[in-house]
Each structure stands twice: as structure tokens, then as C-alpha cells.
Motif scaffolding. Sequence first.
Motif, PDB file in Angstrom:
ATOM      1  N   ASN A  15      95.868  19.846   1.422  1.00  0.00           N
ATOM      2  CA  ASN A  15      94.740  19.162   1.967  1.00  0.00           C
ATOM      3  C   ASN A  15      94.020  20.102   3.192  1.00  0.00           C
ATOM      4  N   TYR A  16      92.889  20.313   2.986  1.00  0.00           N
ATOM      5  CA  TYR A  16      92.258  21.019   4.292  1.00  0.00           C
ATOM      6  C   TYR A  16      91.143  20.272   4.579  1.00  0.00           C
ATOM      7  N   ASP A  17      90.592  20.412   5.939  1.00  0.00           N
ATOM      8  CA  ASP A  17      89.404  19.577   6.388  1.00  0.00           C
ATOM      9  C   ASP A  17      88.160  20.268   6.395  1.00  0.00           C
ATOM     10  N   ILE A  18      87.861  20.677   5.031  1.00  0.00           N
ATOM     11  CA  ILE A  18      86.633  21.581   4.562  1.00  0.00           C
ATOM     12  C   ILE A  18      85.788  20.938   3.725  1.00  0.00           C
ATOM     13  N   PRO A  19      84.664  20.697   3.915  1.00  0.00           N
ATOM     14  CA  PRO A  19      83.610  19.917   2.849  1.00  0.00           C
ATOM     15  C   PRO A  19      83.358  21.006   1.523  1.00  0.00           C
ATOM     16  N   LEU A  20      83.748  20.347   0.500  1.00  0.00           N
ATOM     17  CA  LEU A  20      83.746  21.240  -0.865  1.00  0.00           C
ATOM     18  C   LEU A  20      82.768  20.583  -1.655  1.00  0.00           C
ATOM     19  N   GLN A 240      81.064  25.535   4.771  1.00  0.00           N
ATOM     20  CA  GLN A 240      81.157  24.739   3.569  1.00  0.00           C
ATOM     21  C   GLN A 240      81.498  25.483   2.443  1.00  0.00           C
ATOM     22  N   GLY A 241      82.445  25.060   1.574  1.00  0.00           N
ATOM     23  CA  GLY A 241      82.991  25.695   0.590  1.00  0.00           C
ATOM     24  C   GLY A 241      82.730  25.094  -0.883  1.00  0.00           C
ATOM     25  N   GLU A 242      83.023  26.206  -1.841  1.00  0.00           N
ATOM     26  CA  GLU A 242      82.832  25.829  -3.310  1.00  0.00           C
ATOM     27  C   GLU A 242      84.182  25.941  -3.877  1.00  0.00           C
ATOM     28  N   GLU A 243      84.615  24.763  -4.710  1.00  0.00           N
ATOM     29  CA  GLU A 243      86.017  24.756  -5.186  1.00  0.00           C
ATOM     30  C   GLU A 243      85.733  24.833  -6.719  1.00  0.00           C
ATOM     31  N   ALA A 244      86.907  25.528  -7.313  1.00  0.00           N
ATOM     32  CA  ALA A 244      87.064  25.983  -8.577  1.00  0.00           C
ATOM     33  C   ALA A 244      88.556  25.699  -8.979  1.00  0.00           C
ATOM     34  N   ILE A 245      88.857  24.828  -9.783  1.00  0.00           N
ATOM     35  CA  ILE A 245      90.168  24.838 -10.099  1.00  0.00           C
ATOM     36  C   ILE A 245      90.167  25.208 -11.712  1.00  0.00           C
TER      37      ILE A 245
END
Length: 329
Positions: A15-20, A240-245
Motif C-alpha cells: 500500500n502506497y498513498d499514490i493515485p494510480l 500521479q502514477g501508472e500501474e502495470a501488473i
Amino acid sequence: MCDGSSSWKESQLRNYDIPLKSVPKLSFDDPRVEQLISENKPVIITGSDLVYSASKWNLEYLEKHMESSTCTVIMSPNHIFKYFDEKAITPAMKNKFVPPTRKVSMKISDFSKRLNNWKSGEERLYLQQTLNNTVGPAIVQDFIKFRWDWITAIQKKMAWGPLTSNLLLIGMEGNVTPCHYDEQQNFFAQVKGWKRVILFSPEHYGCLYPHTVFHPHDRQSQVDFEKPDLNKFPRFEEVQGEEAIVGPGEVLYIPVYWWHHVESLLNGGYTVSINFWYKAGPTVDIIYPLQGHQKLAIMRNVEKMLIEALKDPEEVGSLFRAIVLGRYT
Ligand SMILES: O=C(O)C(=O)C[C@H](CCCc1ccccc1)C(=O)O
Ligand SMILES: [Zn+2]
């Protein structure tokens, strides 16, 4: 628990407090894939079979076919594997910089044994070995069968420079490579297990506070994502991040200069990845306004020039402040 499961759960993410928002996931034959790569934007590519021939690269197979070669393994007292350049540890830096990890060489069979016998509280391990000609013939055969036709066509179309290296990465579940950027184009191929990559465009330079250029942690963010110091790094709140799983068989394009944080999912078993680092192409047509990565390259050059001119890194800050404060603010 490494049951070779066919998916992942939210509870396996830290858990990070980062909008993704999500990085787009597209099939390799979708024209939008090359469009996004040409715009230096991240994309998850499915169905490319780029490293299909390495699908069988689990520790058992690698032990059998790499037994003679020694591998570079990073050891950490915790789950964070923050990269540092040991060549940048100058005598002046010696007593100030505390290396957060240590590098050892070991046979893959030793690595495998330590992984299987690992107990909480012990040092964690992360195998990070450039694929070279010390690997056995079976591995060479698998390597030759990578989809070089597909990736070379992209390299040519995007006018990238040569492939510089392939890094074989075998990480324990929960391992984290903290936020950093690289100066190469990267096709990141996931072979076993799942990895979560959080990316930020180069424009976020002002929010991620990279270490200074000649610091051993050059190119790494100073911000601890688990406990961000918002007094020291106030603009981190704007990030503001972009997430790739990414899972087995998927390839993530990590554009040059894009920040990325990489974690092996919790309770997902060990992970295997292979990256493809290419020299970025020359920036031919300078179009204004400049793009984030171009500004980043300029800022790096200004820092290097100033440190070369002043010789003493301690003076750089006060000179920059003299130039900027009250004048460019
Ligand atoms: O492929 C990439 O760029 C990654 O960041 C993948 C990352 C490990 C990279 C280790 C490293 C970082 C900087 C310099 C040299 C080596 C992971 O998968 O944990
Ligand atoms: Zn990287």
C-alpha cells in the motif's frame, strides 16, 4: 505459497498513498502498441511470445543448465533493493554513504538453496545477472529462440540504438526495486510470477527528487514510498502514477527516462524476469516545447557541468540557489 497460480489478488500489493491509473494492456498485433512506443508511453504487450522459449526457466531448470556459471546476487537486510553505483563512492563520499545492500557471487544452485531455506529476519536475495556466454548450451538454445524478429523490427522502426544487455532477474516474493529511471529503452519480459510496476513520466522529475548526478544513488528517487518525508519532498504529494501488473508471457515497455518502482507480489512465490535494454535513439528533430525526457537530459548535463567546473559538489547547491532564488522564482 508458490502454486503457479494463474492470477493475483489486491492483497498481494503493497500500500502506497499514490493515485494510480492503469497502463494499457494490448495484443502485440494491435497497431496502438507501436503508436504508444513511438510516443515513448508505457504499454503492456500480450501474446508476443518474446521469451516464450524461457517459459520453462524455473530454478530447477536453471540450476541444471547454468550450474557452471556464477551469478551476481544482491543481499538486503530488508525487502528494499535500492541500486547504487559502487564506482561513484569517492573517498570524500566514503564515510557519508552507507550501502543499503551488498553484492555477492554465487552459483545458481546456492541461490536456489538459500531461497528455499529462507527464514523471516534473514537477509533477502535478488539474483540480477546479465545473460552472457557463460550460460550452458540449453540456455543458449532458449535465448536464440527469443522472438528476435519481433523485437528487432520494433528496434529498427523506432530507430533505437543497439541492444546493450539482457538482465536475468530472479526475486523473492515481496522484493522491491525502488523508484528510479534508466537511460535506456526497456522491454521488460515477465517469465514467472507477477510483478507490479508503478511508472511516472519524466515530467514528474520535480516531484520525485532524484539524488544528485554524481551520487551513488544517481537516477534513484530520494523519496521513501513507504514513509515519504513531505517536509523534505513536499511536491511528492502531486505525483500521479501508472500501474502495470505483469504476469507470465507479458512484456512491459518501460520508456527511457520514465520513473519506475518494481515489486514482486507478496505471497506469489519467486519471480523470474528478463529485460532487454536498448540504447535510446538520437533526439533528431528538436521540437519546442521540449518533452520531459529532453529537459531531464539537459538538467543532468547542467549538474555535471557545474560539478566539473566547481569540483566541490558542496558548492553546487549554493551556486544554484544564487542563480535561482529571487531571480527565477
Ligand atoms: O528492468 C529494469 O529497468 C528494472 O528496473 C527492473 C528491476 C531491477 C533492476 C535492477 C537495476 C536497476 C538499475 C540499474 C541496474 C539494475 C526489477 O525488476 O526489480
Ligand atoms: Zn529500471
